[in-house]
Design an enzyme around this catalytic site. Structure first.
Site, PDB file in Angstrom:
ATOM      1  N   VAL A 135      66.012  85.155  29.917  1.00 20.20           N
ATOM      2  CA  VAL A 135      65.166  86.125  29.219  1.00 20.20           C
ATOM      3  C   VAL A 135      65.644  87.551  29.473  1.00 20.20           C
ATOM      4  O   VAL A 135      64.960  88.507  29.122  1.00 20.20           O
ATOM      5  CB  VAL A 135      63.688  85.984  29.656  1.00 20.20           C
ATOM      6  CG1 VAL A 135      63.171  84.591  29.345  1.00 20.20           C
ATOM      7  CG2 VAL A 135      63.501  86.303  31.147  1.00 20.20           C
ATOM      8  N   HIS A 151      63.867  80.965  25.465  1.00 12.85           N
ATOM      9  CA  HIS A 151      62.642  81.108  26.259  1.00 12.85           C
ATOM     10  C   HIS A 151      62.011  82.492  26.154  1.00 12.85           C
ATOM     11  O   HIS A 151      61.159  82.847  26.964  1.00 12.85           O
ATOM     12  CB  HIS A 151      62.933  80.781  27.729  1.00 12.85           C
ATOM     13  CG  HIS A 151      63.288  79.348  27.938  1.00 12.85           C
ATOM     14  ND1 HIS A 151      63.971  78.898  29.053  1.00 12.85           N
ATOM     15  CD2 HIS A 151      63.067  78.249  27.174  1.00 12.85           C
ATOM     16  CE1 HIS A 151      64.152  77.584  28.957  1.00 12.85           C
ATOM     17  NE2 HIS A 151      63.616  77.174  27.832  1.00 12.85           N
ATOM     18  N   CYS A 159      49.784  89.851  22.848  1.00  8.61           N
ATOM     19  CA  CYS A 159      48.369  89.597  23.101  1.00  8.61           C
ATOM     20  C   CYS A 159      48.032  88.194  22.619  1.00  8.61           C
ATOM     21  O   CYS A 159      48.327  87.837  21.468  1.00  8.61           O
ATOM     22  CB  CYS A 159      47.493  90.624  22.375  1.00  8.61           C
ATOM     23  SG  CYS A 159      45.715  90.273  22.509  1.00  8.61           S
ATOM     24  N   CYS A 216      42.491  94.988  21.193  1.00  6.21           N
ATOM     25  CA  CYS A 216      41.346  94.085  21.065  1.00  6.21           C
ATOM     26  C   CYS A 216      40.724  93.696  22.402  1.00  6.21           C
ATOM     27  O   CYS A 216      39.708  93.000  22.430  1.00  6.21           O
ATOM     28  CB  CYS A 216      41.743  92.825  20.296  1.00  6.21           C
ATOM     29  SG  CYS A 216      42.806  91.697  21.241  1.00  6.21           S
ATOM     30  N   GLY A 253      76.342  77.430  33.295  1.00  5.29           N
ATOM     31  CA  GLY A 253      75.384  77.933  34.267  1.00  5.29           C
ATOM     32  C   GLY A 253      73.971  77.426  34.102  1.00  5.29           C
ATOM     33  O   GLY A 253      73.029  78.171  34.360  1.00  5.29           O
ATOM     34  N   GLY A 281      77.354  72.894  41.001  1.00  2.54           N
ATOM     35  CA  GLY A 281      76.465  71.798  41.343  1.00  2.54           C
ATOM     36  C   GLY A 281      76.214  70.874  40.159  1.00  2.54           C
ATOM     37  O   GLY A 281      76.577  71.163  39.013  1.00  2.54           O
ATOM     38  N   VAL A 297      80.768  80.474  36.994  1.00  2.94           N
ATOM     39  CA  VAL A 297      80.653  80.644  35.546  1.00  2.94           C
ATOM     40  C   VAL A 297      81.457  81.844  35.051  1.00  2.94           C
ATOM     41  O   VAL A 297      82.179  81.750  34.050  1.00  2.94           O
ATOM     42  CB  VAL A 297      79.178  80.770  35.135  1.00  2.94           C
ATOM     43  CG1 VAL A 297      79.052  81.045  33.644  1.00  2.94           C
ATOM     44  CG2 VAL A 297      78.421  79.491  35.486  1.00  2.94           C
TER      45      VAL A 297
END
EC number: 2.3.1.286
Length: 308
Positions: A135, A151, A159, A216, A253, A281, A297
């Protein structure tokens, strides 16, 4: 149970054997089959001459100073779930207090050599697009054009009642006004442990005041997909189309622990496409991959950009 992958030779791949492997009849790999581990040289031979869709995870951003969730040296983490966030005001307060510190670290980070390598591959038409589980927006900051932020993104807030979207920077101004001196009381941002979703590890947050929606009065939430929350269908469909449009899938990655990323590996494998995973891994997708490479990576992507 099979003792070897039907679409790979038993010996380590060479340029010649890689070409033979590509001519095998495509079939869905057995998820219980042995993992085909190899070298970066072998991965380059498999990917050369093919267009790529790239799926990235937190491991692509660790060299920018953003830690991953499940790397070999990562501390145990318990990310907040969607149900916790929407159902408990105390959880929300705790999250916003931590995020108010952590997001400042993420926005100060810069793309690393791995991000820049993917830009070069896209400019040459080799990479058709990037599906990122991160993100942090570092792919866009580096200059990649066709990026799906699977994501969500750390710099926007939505909101849950009126669906208005505001910038995280604007919310920071409101939170500073509601909580004067809070960030300064925590200490230097660079000295605080930060999670990949811009969540700072802070224990004492009871005195923090979160901000409601200024339009709101509803609950504000980062425009990030939480654990237990579904990725928007339209976003998933675009990502599948990106995988379908490419001739191979490169995973960089990601541990592929959650289905939101693993499903694209399954799709590519089911369609008989070459799948190469580069990660530090093991990953949940390893049994489905044509080849896995245990490597850093940034270094691996830089080498790919130089030689593909």
């Amino acid at each position: 149970m099979p003792t070897d992958r039907p679409d790979l030779p038993r010996e380590p791949l060479t340029p010649a054997s890689a070409a033979v492997a590509r001519m095998q009849t495509p079939r869905l790999p057995d998820p219980d089959a042995p993992v085909a581990r190899g070298t970066l040289d072998q991965a380059i031979e498999l990917l050369r001459g093919r267009t790529l869709a790239v799926l990235t995870g937190a491991g692509v951003s660790t060299d920018s100073g953003i830690p991953d969730y499940r790397g070999p040296d990562s501390p145990p983490r318990n990310p907040m779930t969607y149900d916790q966030f929407v159902g408990d005001p105390d959880f929300r307060r705790h999250y916003w207090a931590r995020n108010h510190v952590g997001w400042q670290h993420v926005r100060r980070t810069h793309p690393n050599a791995g991000h820049l390598a993917l830009v070069r591959l896209e400019e040459r038409g080799i990479v058709r697009g990037i599906i990122t589980q991160n993100v942090d927006l570092l792919h866009e900051d580096a200059g990649s054009r066709n990026v799906i932020d699977l994501h969500g993104r750390y710099d926007r807030v939505i909101c849950l009642q009126c669906s208005r979207v505001i910038s995280r920077e604007h919310l920071a101004e409101r939170l500073d006004a509601l909580n004067p001196g809070f960030v300064e009381s925590i200490g230097k941002v660079e000295d605080i442990e930060i999670a990949p979703d811009a969540d700072a590890v802070i224990e004492t947050t009871a005195h923090f005041r979160p901000a409601p929606c200024e339009f709101c009065g509803g609950v504000l939430k980062p425009e990030i997909v939480y654990f237990g929350e579904n990725v928007p269908r339209e976003r998933v469909d675009r990502a599948f189309a990106m995988v379908d449009d490419a001739e191979a899938l490169l995973v960089a990655g990601s541990s592929l622990t959650v289905m939101s990323g693993l499903r694209f590996v399954r799709r590519a494998a089911k369609d008989g496409k070459v799948v190469v995973i580069v990660n530090r891994g093991a990953t949940r997708g390893d049994p489905l991959a044509t080849l896995t490479v245990d490597a850093g990576v940034s270094e691996a992507l830089t080498e790919l950009a130089a030689r593909l």
